[in-house]
Scaffold this motif. Structure first.
Motif, PDB file in Angstrom:
ATOM      1  N   VAL A  97       5.488 -37.882 -41.782  1.00  0.00           N
ATOM      2  CA  VAL A  97       6.024 -38.810 -42.782  1.00  0.00           C
ATOM      3  C   VAL A  97       7.529 -38.929 -42.618  1.00  0.00           C
ATOM      4  N   CYS A  98       8.026 -40.163 -42.619  1.00  0.00           N
ATOM      5  CA  CYS A  98       9.460 -40.414 -42.718  1.00  0.00           C
ATOM      6  C   CYS A  98       9.724 -40.900 -44.137  1.00  0.00           C
ATOM      7  N   PRO A  99      10.451 -40.118 -44.962  1.00  0.00           N
ATOM      8  CA  PRO A  99      10.712 -40.509 -46.338  1.00  0.00           C
ATOM      9  C   PRO A  99      12.024 -41.276 -46.513  1.00  0.00           C
ATOM     10  N   HIS A 100      12.626 -41.720 -45.417  1.00  0.00           N
ATOM     11  CA  HIS A 100      13.947 -42.336 -45.469  1.00  0.00           C
ATOM     12  C   HIS A 100      13.874 -43.850 -45.599  1.00  0.00           C
ATOM     13  N   GLY A 101      14.954 -44.427 -46.074  1.00  0.00           N
ATOM     14  CA  GLY A 101      15.085 -45.877 -46.166  1.00  0.00           C
ATOM     15  C   GLY A 101      15.556 -46.466 -44.850  1.00  0.00           C
ATOM     16  N   PRO A 102      15.467 -47.783 -44.713  1.00  0.00           N
ATOM     17  CA  PRO A 102      15.833 -48.436 -43.455  1.00  0.00           C
ATOM     18  C   PRO A 102      17.292 -48.240 -43.047  1.00  0.00           C
ATOM     19  N   ASP A 103      18.169 -48.008 -43.996  1.00  0.00           N
ATOM     20  CA  ASP A 103      19.592 -47.874 -43.689  1.00  0.00           C
ATOM     21  C   ASP A 103      20.087 -46.434 -43.698  1.00  0.00           C
ATOM     22  N   ASP A 104      19.168 -45.470 -43.749  1.00  0.00           N
ATOM     23  CA  ASP A 104      19.562 -44.062 -43.837  1.00  0.00           C
ATOM     24  C   ASP A 104      20.000 -43.462 -42.498  1.00  0.00           C
ATOM     25  N   GLY A 105      19.703 -44.143 -41.384  1.00  0.00           N
ATOM     26  CA  GLY A 105      20.141 -43.665 -40.081  1.00  0.00           C
ATOM     27  C   GLY A 105      19.412 -42.425 -39.584  1.00  0.00           C
ATOM     28  N   CYS A 106      18.200 -42.212 -40.036  1.00  0.00           N
ATOM     29  CA  CYS A 106      17.450 -41.029 -39.606  1.00  0.00           C
ATOM     30  C   CYS A 106      16.901 -41.222 -38.194  1.00  0.00           C
ATOM     31  N   HIS A 107      16.469 -40.147 -37.587  1.00  0.00           N
ATOM     32  CA  HIS A 107      15.891 -40.205 -36.241  1.00  0.00           C
ATOM     33  C   HIS A 107      14.371 -40.329 -36.269  1.00  0.00           C
ATOM     34  N   CYS A 108      13.777 -40.274 -37.482  1.00  0.00           N
ATOM     35  CA  CYS A 108      12.314 -40.289 -37.551  1.00  0.00           C
ATOM     36  C   CYS A 108      11.730 -41.666 -37.866  1.00  0.00           C
ATOM     37  N   ARG A 109      12.471 -42.516 -38.571  1.00  0.00           N
ATOM     38  CA  ARG A 109      11.930 -43.817 -38.961  1.00  0.00           C
ATOM     39  C   ARG A 109      11.770 -44.708 -37.732  1.00  0.00           C
ATOM     40  N   ARG A 110      10.577 -45.237 -37.575  1.00  0.00           N
ATOM     41  CA  ARG A 110      10.334 -46.119 -36.437  1.00  0.00           C
ATOM     42  C   ARG A 110      11.186 -47.382 -36.581  1.00  0.00           C
ATOM     43  N   PRO A 111      11.817 -47.857 -35.518  1.00  0.00           N
ATOM     44  CA  PRO A 111      11.475 -47.670 -34.114  1.00  0.00           C
ATOM     45  C   PRO A 111      12.073 -46.433 -33.439  1.00  0.00           C
ATOM     46  N   GLN A 112      12.738 -45.561 -34.177  1.00  0.00           N
ATOM     47  CA  GLN A 112      13.198 -44.305 -33.576  1.00  0.00           C
ATOM     48  C   GLN A 112      11.973 -43.470 -33.209  1.00  0.00           C
ATOM     49  N   SER A 113      12.150 -42.526 -32.311  1.00  0.00           N
ATOM     50  CA  SER A 113      10.998 -41.795 -31.789  1.00  0.00           C
ATOM     51  C   SER A 113      10.815 -40.398 -32.369  1.00  0.00           C
ATOM     52  N   GLY A 114      11.693 -39.973 -33.269  1.00  0.00           N
ATOM     53  CA  GLY A 114      11.654 -38.599 -33.760  1.00  0.00           C
ATOM     54  C   GLY A 114      10.336 -38.178 -34.379  1.00  0.00           C
ATOM     55  N   MET A 115       9.749 -39.035 -35.200  1.00  0.00           N
ATOM     56  CA  MET A 115       8.497 -38.685 -35.874  1.00  0.00           C
ATOM     57  C   MET A 115       7.359 -38.517 -34.859  1.00  0.00           C
ATOM     58  N   GLY A 144       4.564 -32.622 -30.736  1.00  0.00           N
ATOM     59  CA  GLY A 144       4.854 -31.202 -30.587  1.00  0.00           C
ATOM     60  C   GLY A 144       3.965 -30.332 -31.459  1.00  0.00           C
ATOM     61  N   ARG A 145       3.660 -30.794 -32.660  1.00  0.00           N
ATOM     62  CA  ARG A 145       2.795 -30.036 -33.571  1.00  0.00           C
ATOM     63  C   ARG A 145       1.387 -29.856 -33.007  1.00  0.00           C
ATOM     64  N   ILE A 146       0.948 -30.804 -32.179  1.00  0.00           N
ATOM     65  CA  ILE A 146      -0.412 -30.710 -31.629  1.00  0.00           C
ATOM     66  C   ILE A 146      -0.396 -30.471 -30.117  1.00  0.00           C
ATOM     67  N   CYS A 147       0.748 -30.000 -29.634  1.00  0.00           N
ATOM     68  CA  CYS A 147       0.899 -29.588 -28.224  1.00  0.00           C
ATOM     69  C   CYS A 147       0.568 -30.692 -27.227  1.00  0.00           C
ATOM     70  N   ALA A 148       1.060 -31.896 -27.504  1.00  0.00           N
ATOM     71  CA  ALA A 148       0.871 -33.022 -26.590  1.00  0.00           C
ATOM     72  C   ALA A 148       2.241 -33.586 -26.234  1.00  0.00           C
ATOM     73  N   GLY A 149       2.527 -33.638 -24.948  1.00  0.00           N
ATOM     74  CA  GLY A 149       3.786 -34.214 -24.497  1.00  0.00           C
ATOM     75  C   GLY A 149       3.760 -35.728 -24.608  1.00  0.00           C
ATOM     76  N   PRO A 150       4.929 -36.369 -24.527  1.00  0.00           N
ATOM     77  CA  PRO A 150       4.988 -37.825 -24.691  1.00  0.00           C
ATOM     78  C   PRO A 150       4.052 -38.602 -23.776  1.00  0.00           C
ATOM     79  N   ALA A 195       9.827 -42.888 -26.982  1.00  0.00           N
ATOM     80  CA  ALA A 195       9.373 -41.504 -26.861  1.00  0.00           C
ATOM     81  C   ALA A 195       8.797 -41.198 -25.481  1.00  0.00           C
ATOM     82  N   GLY A 196       8.468 -42.248 -24.716  1.00  0.00           N
ATOM     83  CA  GLY A 196       7.790 -42.048 -23.434  1.00  0.00           C
ATOM     84  C   GLY A 196       6.288 -41.959 -23.602  1.00  0.00           C
ATOM     85  N   ALA A 197       5.785 -42.431 -24.753  1.00  0.00           N
ATOM     86  CA  ALA A 197       4.349 -42.443 -25.054  1.00  0.00           C
ATOM     87  C   ALA A 197       3.787 -43.833 -24.743  1.00  0.00           C
ATOM     88  N   HIS A 198       2.493 -43.976 -24.909  1.00  0.00           N
ATOM     89  CA  HIS A 198       1.804 -45.242 -24.672  1.00  0.00           C
ATOM     90  C   HIS A 198       1.573 -45.919 -26.006  1.00  0.00           C
TER      91      HIS A 198
END
Length: 193
Positions: free
Chosen positions: A86-104, A110-116, A135-138
């Motif tokens: 879950v990303c609980p941030h707003g669009p202007d918060d500048g977080c690394h998890c809110r898509r289109p960022q790849s953090g989430m 990583g939690r399920i041991c799968a690389g990008p 993220a380097g994912a599909h």
């Protein structure tokens, strides 16, 4: 390329009907084909997870507990899922998890041991597809009534529905821009060659 080990689904508008600032578990409704797509992936040993941006938390419209209750209902109806992110941030918060960022995505993988390279992301917006790319994912776009035409045009891979997207991942990363699977449903559910 590595085979796909995990598929992360956007929650609202992809797995379940989109209800803005979703705080009511009794309003959770799976989209058509969600159960079948998840069963197909899990039957092949592919792990599943849920991604959700919830800017209503940052805006005070939802609480973390509201989001957890809705996620719990999604898990009751369509689970068990291996991870919820879950990303609980707003669009202007500048977080690394809110898509289109790849953090989430990277955190969930990583939690399920799968690389990008072993991850696929299925969503209904350009932000989902872009986060997967970063993220380097599909990424596979499954358009819904709110997906803009230009998002569909720019997507690397597009499927008409969740079941087609899931079928396209059974033998590894998606191939081709527009994914189609014309096999009869009984054949798609076979586990052998």
């Amino acid at each position: 390329m590595s085979p796909v080990k995990a598929v992360l689904f956007d929650r609202d508008g992809t797995l379940v009907e989109d209800v803005p600032d979703h705080a009511a578990p009794d309003r959770v409704r799976p989209v058509e084909g969600a159960r079948e797509a998840l069963a197909l992936l899990r039957g092949r040993g592919i792990r599943t997870g849920v991604l959700t941006d919830q800017p209503g938390v940052a805006g005070g419209l939802l609480t973390d507990a509201d989001v957890r209750r809705v996620n719990h209902r999604v898990d009751e109806l369509l689970g068990p899922f291996d991870v919820f992110a879950v990303c609980p941030h707003g669009p202007d918060d500048g977080c690394h998890c809110r898509r289109p960022q790849s953090g989430m995505l990277l955190w969930a993988g990583g939690r399920i041991c799968a690389g990008p390279a072993e991850l696929a992301v299925i969503g209904s917006t350009a932000a989902d597809a872009e986060a997967a790319r970063r993220a380097g994912a599909h990424g596979i776009l499954v358009p819904n009534g709110r997906t803009r035409p230009e998002e569909t045009i720019r997507a690397d891979h597009v499927a008409p529905d969740l079941l087609t997207a899931a079928r396209a991942l059974l033998d590894g990363p998606p191939k081709g821009r527009v994914l189609a699977d014309e096999r009869p449903i009984q054949q798609a559910y076979r586990t052998g060659p």
